[in-house]
Scaffold this motif. Structure first.
Motif, mmCIF file in Angstrom:
data_model
loop_
_atom_site.group_PDB
_atom_site.id
_atom_site.type_symbol
_atom_site.label_atom_id
_atom_site.label_comp_id
_atom_site.label_asym_id
_atom_site.label_seq_id
_atom_site.Cartn_x
_atom_site.Cartn_y
_atom_site.Cartn_z
ATOM 1 N N GLY A 127 0.788 -1.229 0.000
ATOM 2 C CA GLY A 127 0.000 0.000 0.000
ATOM 3 C C GLY A 127 0.816 1.273 0.000
ATOM 4 N N SER A 128 2.137 1.167 0.206
ATOM 5 C CA SER A 128 2.991 2.354 0.197
ATOM 6 C C SER A 128 3.131 2.886 -1.232
ATOM 7 N N SER A 129 3.551 4.145 -1.337
ATOM 8 C CA SER A 129 3.749 4.721 -2.672
ATOM 9 C C SER A 129 4.853 3.983 -3.420
ATOM 10 N N ALA A 130 5.857 3.485 -2.701
ATOM 11 C CA ALA A 130 6.924 2.729 -3.350
ATOM 12 C C ALA A 130 6.384 1.431 -3.953
ATOM 13 N N SER A 131 5.495 0.748 -3.242
ATOM 14 C CA SER A 131 4.970 -0.510 -3.784
ATOM 15 C C SER A 131 4.014 -0.247 -4.944
ATOM 16 N N VAL A 132 3.263 0.842 -4.894
ATOM 17 C CA VAL A 132 2.395 1.193 -6.029
ATOM 18 C C VAL A 132 3.254 1.534 -7.243
ATOM 19 N N ASN A 133 4.352 2.259 -7.030
ATOM 20 C CA ASN A 133 5.271 2.548 -8.135
ATOM 21 C C ASN A 133 5.877 1.264 -8.694
ATOM 22 N N ALA A 134 6.133 0.291 -7.834
ATOM 23 C CA ALA A 134 6.654 -1.001 -8.295
ATOM 24 C C ALA A 134 5.631 -1.699 -9.188
ATOM 25 N N PHE A 159 9.489 -17.578 -10.377
ATOM 26 C CA PHE A 159 9.326 -16.260 -10.981
ATOM 27 C C PHE A 159 10.616 -15.839 -11.660
ATOM 28 N N ASP A 160 10.469 -15.053 -12.721
ATOM 29 C CA ASP A 160 11.615 -14.587 -13.498
ATOM 30 C C ASP A 160 12.151 -13.254 -12.988
ATOM 31 N N LEU A 161 11.304 -12.504 -12.280
ATOM 32 C CA LEU A 161 11.677 -11.171 -11.817
ATOM 33 C C LEU A 161 10.812 -10.794 -10.618
ATOM 34 N N ILE A 162 11.426 -10.138 -9.647
ATOM 35 C CA ILE A 162 10.689 -9.532 -8.538
ATOM 36 C C ILE A 162 10.831 -8.027 -8.707
ATOM 37 N N VAL A 163 9.710 -7.329 -8.693
ATOM 38 C CA VAL A 163 9.718 -5.861 -8.734
ATOM 39 C C VAL A 163 9.071 -5.407 -7.436
ATOM 40 N N MET A 164 9.835 -4.672 -6.631
ATOM 41 C CA MET A 164 9.315 -4.284 -5.328
ATOM 42 C C MET A 164 9.726 -2.870 -4.958
ATOM 43 N N GLY A 165 8.974 -2.299 -4.049
ATOM 44 C CA GLY A 165 9.257 -0.955 -3.579
ATOM 45 C C GLY A 165 10.263 -0.961 -2.451
ATOM 46 N N ASN A 166 10.938 0.166 -2.313
ATOM 47 C CA ASN A 166 11.866 0.397 -1.214
ATOM 48 C C ASN A 166 11.211 1.451 -0.331
ATOM 49 N N LEU A 226 14.216 -5.961 -9.028
ATOM 50 C CA LEU A 226 14.214 -4.549 -9.396
ATOM 51 C C LEU A 226 13.543 -3.789 -8.264
ATOM 52 N N VAL A 227 14.267 -2.835 -7.661
ATOM 53 C CA VAL A 227 13.741 -2.076 -6.533
ATOM 54 C C VAL A 227 13.370 -0.676 -7.025
ATOM 55 N N ILE A 228 12.140 -0.287 -6.730
ATOM 56 C CA ILE A 228 11.617 1.006 -7.150
ATOM 57 C C ILE A 228 11.414 1.887 -5.910
ATOM 58 N N HIS A 229 11.884 3.120 -5.984
ATOM 59 C CA HIS A 229 11.773 4.034 -4.848
ATOM 60 C C HIS A 229 10.408 4.737 -4.844
#
Length: 162
Positions: free
Chosen positions: A9-16, A120-127, A154-157
């Protein structure tokens, strides 16, 4: 090809999620959104016994009782499911196969186990952007996932813009 996206629910996870959708549309990936109910954050107590723990800053004990663990867990799981539903409703997943699931456990362990077991081939997650001091004491879910994942991460801020 499959992308795993933990959502809290954080903005970082939504951006991810936004970045995962972009990648999925470009390369034909499917997406699995997960939200992990962190049981380590729940108050510690035994059923039908005295509770010794802390809830909302107040000490509980001396015969005080909390709702049954099942009721508390159900509430947390329902909230996590609402977060996943809101993310799915708010973003454009058109053309992307998406699956949602609520898990219970330590977030980094559940993320790693899901990625490994479901290949899974890729994890995309928020920081979440903890300060260096807080990260030193409590660690970062993203750091733990990066260090132990069997696939790329892949970590998204939170301040990333899409």
């Amino acid at each position: 090809m499959k992308i795993l996206v933990p959502v809290d629910g954080s903005s970082a996870s939504v951006n991810a999620v936004k970045k995962a959708i972009e990648i999925a549309k470009k390369y034909g990936f499917s997406i699995k959104l997960i939200s992990v109910v962190d049981v380590s954050a729940m108050p510690k107590y035994r059923r039908n016994d005295k509770l010794w723990g802390q809830v909302d800053g107040s000490i509980i004990g001396h015969g005080a009782r909390m709702p049954e663990m099942d009721e508390v867990l159900i509430g947390f799981k329902e909230n996590a499911a609402k977060i996943l539903d809101a993310v799915e409703a708010d973003l454009d997943f058109q053309g992307v196969k998406v699956e949602k699931r609520v898990l219970v456990g330590a977030p980094y362990e559940e993320i790693l186990e899901t990625a490994r077991n479901e290949k899974f081939d890729l994890i995309v997650m928020g920081n979440r952007g903890f300060s260096k001091i807080k990260r030193f004491f409590v660690g970062s879910v993203a750091q733990k996932v990066i260090s132990e994942a069997t696939c790329p991460v892949l970590v998204i801020h939170s301040d990333a813009s899409f």
